[in-house]
Structure formats: structure tokens, C-alpha cells
Design a protein around this motif. Structure first.
Motif, short mmCIF file in Angstrom:
data_model
loop_
_atom_site.label_atom_id
_atom_site.label_comp_id
_atom_site.label_asym_id
_atom_site.label_seq_id
_atom_site.Cartn_x
_atom_site.Cartn_y
_atom_site.Cartn_z
N LYS A 1 46.32 39.47 16.54
CA LYS A 1 47.12 40.15 17.55
C LYS A 1 46.81 41.64 17.54
O LYS A 1 46.77 42.27 16.49
CB LYS A 1 48.60 39.92 17.28
N MET A 2 46.59 42.20 18.71
CA MET A 2 46.26 43.61 18.84
C MET A 2 47.29 44.32 19.71
O MET A 2 47.88 43.72 20.60
CB MET A 2 44.86 43.79 19.45
N SER A 3 47.50 45.60 19.45
CA SER A 3 48.44 46.40 20.23
C SER A 3 47.71 47.12 21.35
O SER A 3 46.53 47.47 21.23
CB SER A 3 49.13 47.42 19.33
N VAL A 4 48.41 47.35 22.44
CA VAL A 4 47.85 48.10 23.56
C VAL A 4 47.78 49.57 23.19
O VAL A 4 48.76 50.17 22.75
CB VAL A 4 48.71 47.91 24.82
N ILE A 5 46.60 50.16 23.37
CA ILE A 5 46.42 51.58 23.07
C ILE A 5 46.92 52.43 24.22
O ILE A 5 47.67 53.39 24.03
CB ILE A 5 44.93 51.90 22.81
N THR A 6 46.51 52.08 25.43
CA THR A 6 46.92 52.81 26.62
C THR A 6 46.69 51.90 27.83
O THR A 6 46.05 50.85 27.72
CB THR A 6 46.13 54.12 26.78
N SER A 7 47.22 52.29 28.97
CA SER A 7 47.07 51.49 30.18
C SER A 7 46.96 52.40 31.39
O SER A 7 47.29 53.59 31.33
CB SER A 7 48.25 50.53 30.36
N ILE A 8 46.48 51.84 32.49
CA ILE A 8 46.32 52.58 33.73
C ILE A 8 46.42 51.60 34.90
O ILE A 8 46.08 50.42 34.75
CB ILE A 8 44.97 53.34 33.76
N MET A 9 46.90 52.09 36.04
CA MET A 9 47.08 51.22 37.20
C MET A 9 46.22 51.71 38.36
O MET A 9 46.07 52.91 38.60
CB MET A 9 48.55 51.19 37.60
N SER A 10 45.66 50.74 39.10
CA SER A 10 44.80 51.07 40.23
C SER A 10 45.62 51.49 41.45
O SER A 10 46.84 51.31 41.50
CB SER A 10 43.93 49.86 40.60
N ASN A 11 44.92 52.01 42.44
CA ASN A 11 45.52 52.22 43.75
C ASN A 11 45.80 50.87 44.40
O ASN A 11 45.20 49.85 44.04
CB ASN A 11 44.56 53.01 44.64
N PRO A 12 46.69 50.84 45.38
CA PRO A 12 46.93 49.57 46.09
C PRO A 12 45.69 49.11 46.85
O PRO A 12 44.89 49.93 47.33
CB PRO A 12 48.06 49.92 47.07
N PHE A 13 45.51 47.80 46.94
CA PHE A 13 44.43 47.21 47.73
C PHE A 13 44.97 46.00 48.46
O PHE A 13 46.00 45.43 48.07
CB PHE A 13 43.24 46.83 46.83
N THR A 14 44.29 45.60 49.53
CA THR A 14 44.78 44.53 50.40
C THR A 14 43.88 43.31 50.30
O THR A 14 42.65 43.42 50.30
CB THR A 14 44.85 45.00 51.86
N ILE A 15 44.50 42.14 50.27
CA ILE A 15 43.78 40.87 50.29
C ILE A 15 43.98 40.24 51.67
O ILE A 15 45.11 40.04 52.11
CB ILE A 15 44.28 39.92 49.19
N TYR A 16 42.85 39.94 52.34
CA TYR A 16 42.86 39.42 53.71
C TYR A 16 42.47 37.94 53.73
O TYR A 16 41.92 37.40 52.76
CB TYR A 16 41.85 40.18 54.57
N SER A 17 42.71 37.31 54.88
CA SER A 17 42.13 35.99 55.14
C SER A 17 40.65 36.17 55.45
O SER A 17 40.19 37.29 55.70
CB SER A 17 42.84 35.32 56.32
N SER A 18 39.92 35.08 55.44
CA SER A 18 38.48 35.18 55.72
C SER A 18 38.22 35.69 57.13
O SER A 18 37.25 36.42 57.36
CB SER A 18 37.81 33.81 55.53
N LYS A 19 39.08 35.35 58.08
CA LYS A 19 38.88 35.76 59.47
C LYS A 19 39.20 37.23 59.70
O LYS A 19 38.61 37.87 60.58
CB LYS A 19 39.71 34.88 60.40
N SER A 20 40.12 37.78 58.92
CA SER A 20 40.49 39.18 59.12
C SER A 20 39.85 40.12 58.10
O SER A 20 40.01 41.34 58.21
CB SER A 20 42.02 39.33 59.04
N PHE A 21 39.11 39.59 57.15
CA PHE A 21 38.47 40.42 56.14
C PHE A 21 37.50 41.40 56.81
O PHE A 21 36.62 40.98 57.57
CB PHE A 21 37.72 39.54 55.13
N PRO A 22 37.63 42.70 56.56
CA PRO A 22 36.82 43.69 57.27
C PRO A 22 35.37 43.80 56.81
O PRO A 22 34.58 44.49 57.44
CB PRO A 22 37.57 45.00 57.01
N GLY A 23 35.02 43.12 55.72
CA GLY A 23 33.64 43.18 55.24
C GLY A 23 33.50 44.06 54.01
O GLY A 23 34.34 44.90 53.72
N THR A 24 32.42 43.87 53.28
CA THR A 24 32.21 44.60 52.05
C THR A 24 31.66 46.00 52.31
O THR A 24 31.06 46.27 53.34
CB THR A 24 31.23 43.85 51.13
#
Length: 205
Positions: free
Chosen positions: A145-168
Motif C-alpha cells: 500500500k502506498m500513500s498519495v504524494i500529491t494530486s492535480i486536476m485537469s481542465n474540464p473536457f467534453t465527451i461527444y457522440s460519434s455524430k457530434s464529435f468535432p474531430g481530433t
């Protein structure tokens, strides 16, 4: 030469590439598309306020774990009514081991790459990353078992359907530098991934 870290060592992780969007993959796994761009994080280890070069560290001991969180960053997204309990909402490899790579300017650094993450449901989310050091203070590799040293959170991102996905998006200079060093990354190619119809079921968040 790998040096032992003192108890006062400081660890700073920074997100070099935030995910912008992705395509939901539903319950199935055969047609998953990874988050775009792939999350990339860097680690700096400091002693006495001074950053230590990767060559002086045992970098193989550092691991990042990732969780899916809601848009507000107030709670983890662990389940969904339309997803079987044995399936994680965040699909793919949720662990990344550290690698020493050179950036687009040729400067070596400690990096973590999450190139296989997908989300099964539509919506807006964040990723939360947790840093662990598997090397105990005694210098022995810790497989328990290991302890968490530090953490960080990403910016928000959106998950789309295949038809509305804007592309890579096109790969950044950093991603291109990693690819040139032999790292396998999701890489946009003409006609691939963009606006393709997926065969998996799609589920709203």
C-alpha cells in the motif's frame, strides 16, 4: 547516479497536455477512441528549492493514477445507471509509469502519458491524477500500500457522440517530439478518427 531522496523532498506535477474532448464508447470496448489530446504530465522533484535533474533520480519508482471526476471537480464519477457495475466509466489504462523524455527543445524531463483513456458516457468531466512513489525511504521498492504524494486536476473536457464529435486536433510539438523518440501516441491522420460513425451504443451522462 540515482540519489536517495530526503523526507523534505518536494514533488510537483504539472499537466502539459489537457484533454479537450473525446468520443463516448458506450459499454463496448472494440471501437474505443482515446481522449484527445492524450493527457501528458510532467514531474519535478526538488530538494532545498532546487529542481533535481532526472539523471540524479530513480525515476522508475514514480507512478500516476487517474480518476474521472465531474465537471465541478467535487466528486468522482464511479458509476452510471446504464453501465454494468463491472465496467468502469473511465475505460483504458488508469496507471502511467514515469519516463525520461526530451521535450521539443531537447531538454530531458520526467513525463507520464495517458494515451489509452476513453469515457463511456456523454457529458463534461475532469481528470484527477494522483502521484505515488514506490521507493520506500529505506531505498527498497514498495509493492504494498502506498500513500498519495500529491494530486492535480485537469481542465474540464467534453465527451461527444460519434455524430457530434468535432474531430481530433493536430499533435503538439511536445507530442511530435515524443513520437520521434519512439513513443506510441494517438496521432491524427487524414481520414482517421474524424467524424466516423461508431457501432457501439452511446449513453448520455
Amino acid at each position: 547516479m540515482d540519489m536517495a531522496l530526503s523526507a523534505t523532498a518536494q514533488f510537483e506535477i504539472e499537466i502539459q497536455s489537457h484533454p479537450l474532448h473525446g468520443r463516448s464508447c458506450g459499454v463496448g470496448d472494440k471501437d474505443r477512441r482515446p481522449l484527445n489530446p492524450a493527457p501528458i504530465l510532467s514531474l519535478q522533484v526538488k530538494e532545498g528549492g532546487k529542481s533535481l535533474p532526472p539523471a540524479e533520480l530513480y525515476t522508475d519508482s514514480f507512478v500516476l493514477r487517474v480518476e474521472l471526476w465531474n465537471e465541478d471537480g467535487t466528486e468522482a464519477v464511479l458509476s452510471h445507471a446504464n453501465i454494468p457495475t463491472e465496467k468502469s466509466i473511465l475505460a483504458g489504462n488508469i496507471f502511467s509509469s514515469s519516463m525520461v523524455l526530451r521535450d521539443q527543445n531537447g531538454i530531458p524531463g520526467i513525463y507520464f502519458i495517458f494515451s489509452d483513456l476513453s469515457v463511456r458516457i456523454h457529458g463534461t468531466f475532469r481528470l484527477k491524477f494522483y502521484l505515488y512513489n514506490m521507493m520506500a525511504e529505506t531505498g527498497i521498492l514498495n509493492r504494498g500500500k502506498m500513500s498519495v504524494i500529491t494530486s492535480i486536476m485537469s481542465n474540464p473536457f467534453t465527451i461527444y457522440s460519434s455524430k457530434s464529435f468535432p474531430g481530433t486536433v493536430m499533435p503538439s510539438e511536445l507530442v511530435t517530439a515524443f513520437i520521434e523518440q519512439g513513443i506510441r501516441m494517438p496521432n491524427r491522420k487524414k481520414g482517421s478518427w474524424d467524424n466516423d460513425d461508431g457501432s457501439d451504443d452511446e449513453i448520455d451522462g
